[in-house]
Design an enzyme around this catalytic site. Structure first.
Site, PDB file in Angstrom:
ATOM      1  N   GLY A 214       5.563   1.601 -13.475  1.00 20.75           N
ATOM      2  CA  GLY A 214       4.159   1.280 -13.240  1.00 20.75           C
ATOM      3  C   GLY A 214       3.291   2.503 -13.445  1.00 20.75           C
ATOM      4  O   GLY A 214       3.664   3.440 -14.155  1.00 20.75           O
TER       5      GLY A 214
ATOM      6  N   GLY B 193       3.604   5.700  -8.832  1.00 16.63           N
ATOM      7  CA  GLY B 193       4.908   6.361  -8.876  1.00 16.63           C
ATOM      8  C   GLY B 193       4.919   7.625  -8.035  1.00 16.63           C
ATOM      9  O   GLY B 193       5.875   7.908  -7.305  1.00 16.63           O
TER      10      GLY B 193
ATOM     11  N   GLU C  41       9.395   5.230 -14.045  1.00 16.17           N
ATOM     12  CA  GLU C  41       8.941   5.063 -15.436  1.00 16.17           C
ATOM     13  C   GLU C  41       7.446   4.808 -15.372  1.00 16.17           C
ATOM     14  O   GLU C  41       7.015   3.763 -14.896  1.00 16.17           O
ATOM     15  CB  GLU C  41       9.627   3.847 -16.094  1.00 16.17           C
ATOM     16  CG  GLU C  41      11.130   3.921 -16.156  1.00 16.17           C
ATOM     17  CD  GLU C  41      11.628   4.992 -17.112  1.00 16.17           C
ATOM     18  OE1 GLU C  41      10.845   5.446 -17.982  1.00 16.17           O
ATOM     19  OE2 GLU C  41      12.783   5.386 -16.969  1.00 16.17           O
TER      20      GLU C  41
ATOM     21  N   GLU D 282      -4.882   7.324 -19.644  1.00 13.31           N
ATOM     22  CA  GLU D 282      -4.340   6.026 -20.072  1.00 13.31           C
ATOM     23  C   GLU D 282      -5.388   4.939 -19.809  1.00 13.31           C
ATOM     24  O   GLU D 282      -5.762   4.699 -18.664  1.00 13.31           O
ATOM     25  CB  GLU D 282      -3.055   5.722 -19.295  1.00 13.31           C
ATOM     26  CG  GLU D 282      -2.324   4.518 -19.828  1.00 13.31           C
ATOM     27  CD  GLU D 282      -1.080   4.179 -19.013  1.00 13.31           C
ATOM     28  OE1 GLU D 282      -1.152   4.180 -17.768  1.00 13.31           O
ATOM     29  OE2 GLU D 282      -0.041   3.892 -19.630  1.00 13.31           O
TER      30      GLU D 282
HETATM   31  P1  NDP Z   1       0.995  -0.468 -10.851  1.00 13.89           P
HETATM   32  O1  NDP Z   1       1.500   0.899 -10.561  1.00 13.89           O
HETATM   33  O2  NDP Z   1      -0.339  -0.835 -10.384  1.00 13.89           O
HETATM   34  O3  NDP Z   1       1.994  -1.568 -10.237  1.00 13.89           O
HETATM   35  C1  NDP Z   1       3.362  -1.565 -10.511  1.00 13.89           C
HETATM   36  C2  NDP Z   1       4.117  -2.175  -9.353  1.00 13.89           C
HETATM   37  O4  NDP Z   1       3.986  -1.332  -8.210  1.00 13.89           O
HETATM   38  C3  NDP Z   1       3.578  -3.544  -8.938  1.00 13.89           C
HETATM   39  O5  NDP Z   1       4.640  -4.369  -8.536  1.00 13.89           O
HETATM   40  C4  NDP Z   1       2.681  -3.188  -7.762  1.00 13.89           C
HETATM   41  O6  NDP Z   1       2.455  -4.251  -6.881  1.00 13.89           O
HETATM   42  C5  NDP Z   1       3.508  -2.105  -7.116  1.00 13.89           C
HETATM   43  N1  NDP Z   1       2.754  -1.238  -6.210  1.00 13.89           N
HETATM   44  C6  NDP Z   1       1.413  -1.024  -6.205  1.00 13.89           C
HETATM   45  N2  NDP Z   1       1.097  -0.155  -5.205  1.00 13.89           N
HETATM   46  C7  NDP Z   1       2.257   0.165  -4.578  1.00 13.89           C
HETATM   47  C8  NDP Z   1       2.589   0.991  -3.485  1.00 13.89           C
HETATM   48  N3  NDP Z   1       1.662   1.688  -2.821  1.00 13.89           N
HETATM   49  N4  NDP Z   1       3.879   1.081  -3.110  1.00 13.89           N
HETATM   50  C9  NDP Z   1       4.846   0.410  -3.769  1.00 13.89           C
HETATM   51  N5  NDP Z   1       4.591  -0.418  -4.813  1.00 13.89           N
HETATM   52  C10 NDP Z   1       3.319  -0.524  -5.223  1.00 13.89           C
HETATM   53  O7  NDP Z   1       1.143  -0.651 -12.432  1.00 13.89           O
HETATM   54  P2  NDP Z   1       0.735  -1.913 -13.302  1.00 13.89           P
HETATM   55  O8  NDP Z   1       1.435  -3.122 -12.794  1.00 13.89           O
HETATM   56  O9  NDP Z   1      -0.743  -1.964 -13.459  1.00 13.89           O
HETATM   57  O10 NDP Z   1       1.411  -1.544 -14.715  1.00 13.89           O
HETATM   58  C11 NDP Z   1       0.787  -0.758 -15.667  1.00 13.89           C
HETATM   59  C12 NDP Z   1       1.319   0.662 -15.635  1.00 13.89           C
HETATM   60  O11 NDP Z   1       2.726   0.639 -15.829  1.00 13.89           O
HETATM   61  C13 NDP Z   1       0.773   1.516 -16.748  1.00 13.89           C
HETATM   62  O12 NDP Z   1       0.471   2.810 -16.264  1.00 13.89           O
HETATM   63  C14 NDP Z   1       1.934   1.582 -17.740  1.00 13.89           C
HETATM   64  O13 NDP Z   1       1.929   2.701 -18.587  1.00 13.89           O
HETATM   65  C15 NDP Z   1       3.096   1.594 -16.792  1.00 13.89           C
HETATM   66  N6  NDP Z   1       4.318   1.183 -17.470  1.00 13.89           N
HETATM   67  C16 NDP Z   1       5.294   2.136 -17.727  1.00 13.89           C
HETATM   68  C17 NDP Z   1       6.437   1.810 -18.419  1.00 13.89           C
HETATM   69  C18 NDP Z   1       7.511   2.822 -18.674  1.00 13.89           C
HETATM   70  O14 NDP Z   1       8.650   2.420 -18.898  1.00 13.89           O
HETATM   71  N7  NDP Z   1       7.226   4.111 -18.654  1.00 13.89           N
HETATM   72  C19 NDP Z   1       6.641   0.451 -18.934  1.00 13.89           C
HETATM   73  C20 NDP Z   1       5.576  -0.475 -18.603  1.00 13.89           C
HETATM   74  C21 NDP Z   1       4.469  -0.099 -17.892  1.00 13.89           C
HETATM   75  P3  NDP Z   1       1.109  -5.134  -7.005  1.00 13.89           P
HETATM   76  O15 NDP Z   1       1.163  -5.781  -8.335  1.00 13.89           O
HETATM   77  O16 NDP Z   1       1.239  -6.081  -5.877  1.00 13.89           O
HETATM   78  O17 NDP Z   1      -0.041  -4.184  -6.876  1.00 13.89           O
END
Ligand code: NDP
Length: 491
Positions: free
Chosen positions: A230, A235, A250, A381
């Site tokens: 994410g 992260g 990631e 990004e």
């Molecule tokens: P987020 O970081 O917003 O969310 C990712 C996950 O983390 C979701 O399930 C989210 O839940 C959860 N989350 C949010 N806040 C917390 C917290 N405080 N503690 C624990 N978990 C939490 O990312 P996005 O979903 O918007 O995805 C896009 C991002 O992912 C971009 O930056 C992209 O580059 C990256 N990405 C990286 C990849 C890689 O392999 N390097 C591949 C694909 C994407 P909820 O949805 O409920 O908020």
């Protein structure tokens, strides 16, 4: 199995309501009034119950022979294959990517599930000579324990599969927290594994907010490993909170394509269109920067603008759509905001930049030119269909511009010079490099991940996925019948 549009949490082999008694909808970003289902807004209690269920199931599952675990995965892969079209259509409706790409996402889940099924017959350790006589040395792989898997929305079946299948084949039990933007795709994946015969409690899914459900999993002392994909800031928060456990991260990217003066420009154009505007720019590996040699810049730019003009925005289910909507209103606002930032920074907006008059969270495919690498639009990004063209004078400058960012996920170069191609992949600071191909194209048997602010050294996919979710134990067997001391009895 869920039979209507009211979806549940999956804990200990049962579909259950959240302790919160609160639900949330998942809508279609191309038609936001269309609600695809209502999902449980899980909370801390649900996450704790899921960890307990995973703990109960762990012992039996970890002792199930790995080839048998593989058979369940193989059945799951078969079910995914049978339902591929339906799953792809639902994915397009839930997060907007065009149908062909959604099919690719489901196919990646199938590939990973099959690949990890096969790993059940490998899970290799190694043997090696000892420095002492009559002493045998080897390594064996053991599961880590309960794994907390947190995933984003942009590859809503592929990314969960990369984590879930790798964790399961190694004998771990799992608590899965999918993105709140794609709970339907996540539910379908879990239903598939249930139907394939996965024992209860081995995989648990809790939908709901990241800060409540996700953080509870991350901090839980019984969770031995967390694997997250994410945003970088999420992260980072996870890394700070996890304590003494394994953490795989990631995160984001600001990937670049170098177009040299000897490049096949038409091939490079295909790569930029696919990398920059595919999935509406919402890929961690999206090509949001094009670093182009000044000798070919004008020709390349004008060809690129004509190609962008031809891109058709629309509902991803329609056969003539090239670019679907962004995932939600916040993503649309973010692209709009960054266009304003780019304009203020004197990047030249040559096409796009607006929210079109359409239902849904669409944004015009956008190109900035005459950019310099220090502009925010070239550093941060955006995660939308916004590409920045940065002119450079030579190869060394191109490499410097490629590396002058905080992220390090994917990179690409178009050139016909083999020496330059080799030099480029050795010097570009990224986990992945493509030569004469776009920044996109992961395959499940190869490592995937990034450096710098994209990742902290872990990789997913192939054997690296097995490394992420298994512990290596070193075993010494001394059959000499006497005490032998390593490093001391050396003569
Ligand atoms: P987020 O970081 O917003 O969310 C990712 C996950 O983390 C979701 O399930 C989210 O839940 C959860 N989350 C949010 N806040 C917390 C917290 N405080 N503690 C624990 N978990 C939490 O990312 P996005 O979903 O918007 O995805 C896009 C991002 O992912 C971009 O930056 C992209 O580059 C990256 N990405 C990286 C990849 C890689 O392999 N390097 C591949 C694909 C994407 P909820 O949805 O409920 O908020």
């Amino acid at each position: 199995m869920n039979t209507d549009k009211n979806f549940k949490l999956y804990i200990d082999g049962k579909w259950v309501n959240s302790a919160s008694r609160v639900t949330f909808p998942s809508d279609n970003p191309a038609h936001p009034k269309q609600i695809l289902g209502v999902f449980q807004k899980g909370n801390e209690d649900d996450a704790n119950r899921a960890v307990e269920a995973a703990e109960k199931a762990f012992e039996k599952w970890s002792q199930t022979p790995a080839p048998k675990r593989g058979l369940i995965l193989l059945r799951a892969a078969q079910l995914l294959r049978e339902n591929k079209e339906k799953l792809a259509r639902e994915m397009t409706m839930e997060m907007g990517k065009v149908l062909a790409e959604a099919r690719g996402d489901v196919q990646e889940a199938i590939d990973m599930t099959e690949y990890m099924a096969g790993e059940g017959r490998r899970l290799f350790g190694f043997t090696t000579p000892s420095e002492l006589r009559k002493k045998f040395c080897m390594t064996v792989r053991l599961p880590v324990g309960i794994c907390g898997l947190i995933t984003p929305w942009n590859f809503p079946m592929a990314i969960p599969s990369w984590k879930i299948m790798s964790a399961l084949i190694c004998g771990n039990s799992v608590v899965f927290k999918p993105s709140s933007d794609t709970p339907l795709c996540a539910t379908r994946l879990v239903e598939t594994l249930e139907t394939a015969g996965l024992p209860k409690g081995v995989l648990n899914m809790v939908t709901g907010p990241g800060d409540a459900v996700g953080m509870t999993i991350v901090k839980h002392e019984k969770v031995r490993a967390v694997s997250f994909t994410g945003h970088r800031d999420t992260g980072n928060a996870i890394l700070q909170a996890a304590g003494l456990k394994r953490v795989g991260l990631e995160m984001g990217g600001k990937n670049g394509i170098i177009v040299m003066d000897d490049a096949d420009l038409d091939l490079a154009l295909d790569g930029v269109i696919w990398g920059g505007y595919g999935t509406t720019g919402q890929r961690c590996t999206a090509a949001s920067r094009v670093i182009v040699h000044e000798k070919v810049k004008d020709e390349f730019e004008s060809k690129l603008v004509s190609r962008i003009k031809k891109l058709r925005l629309g509902d991803g289910l329609k056969a003539d759509t090239d670019v679907g909507p962004l995932v939600n209103k916040a993503a649309q606002d973010k692209s709009r905001r960054y266009v304003e930032i780019g304009k203020r920074e004197s990047a030249k907006l040559v096409i796009g930049g607006k929210v079109p008059k359409m239902d849904g969270f669409f944004f015009e495919p956008t190109l900035f030119t005459d950019c310099s690498v220090d502009m925010r639009v070239c550093q941060e990004e955006i995660f939308g269909p916004v590409v920045c063209l940065i002119p450079v004078g030579d190869f060394d400058e191109a490499i410097d511009v490629m590396n002058a960012i905080e992220y390090g996920l994917s990179s690409a170069i178009y050139t016909r010079d083999v020496n330059r191609a080799f030099e480029a992949f050795m010097r570009m600071e990224a986990g992945i490099t493509y030569i004469n191909s776009s920044t996109i194209g992961a395959e499940v048997h190869l490592p995937f991940g990034g450096i710098k602010h994209t990742g902290i050294g872990t990789r997913e996919g192939g054997i690296e996925g097995i490394n992420e979710f298994s512990e290596t134990k070193t075993v010494f067997v001394d059959y000499s019948g006497k005490l032998q001391k390593a490093q001391i009895d050396i003569d």
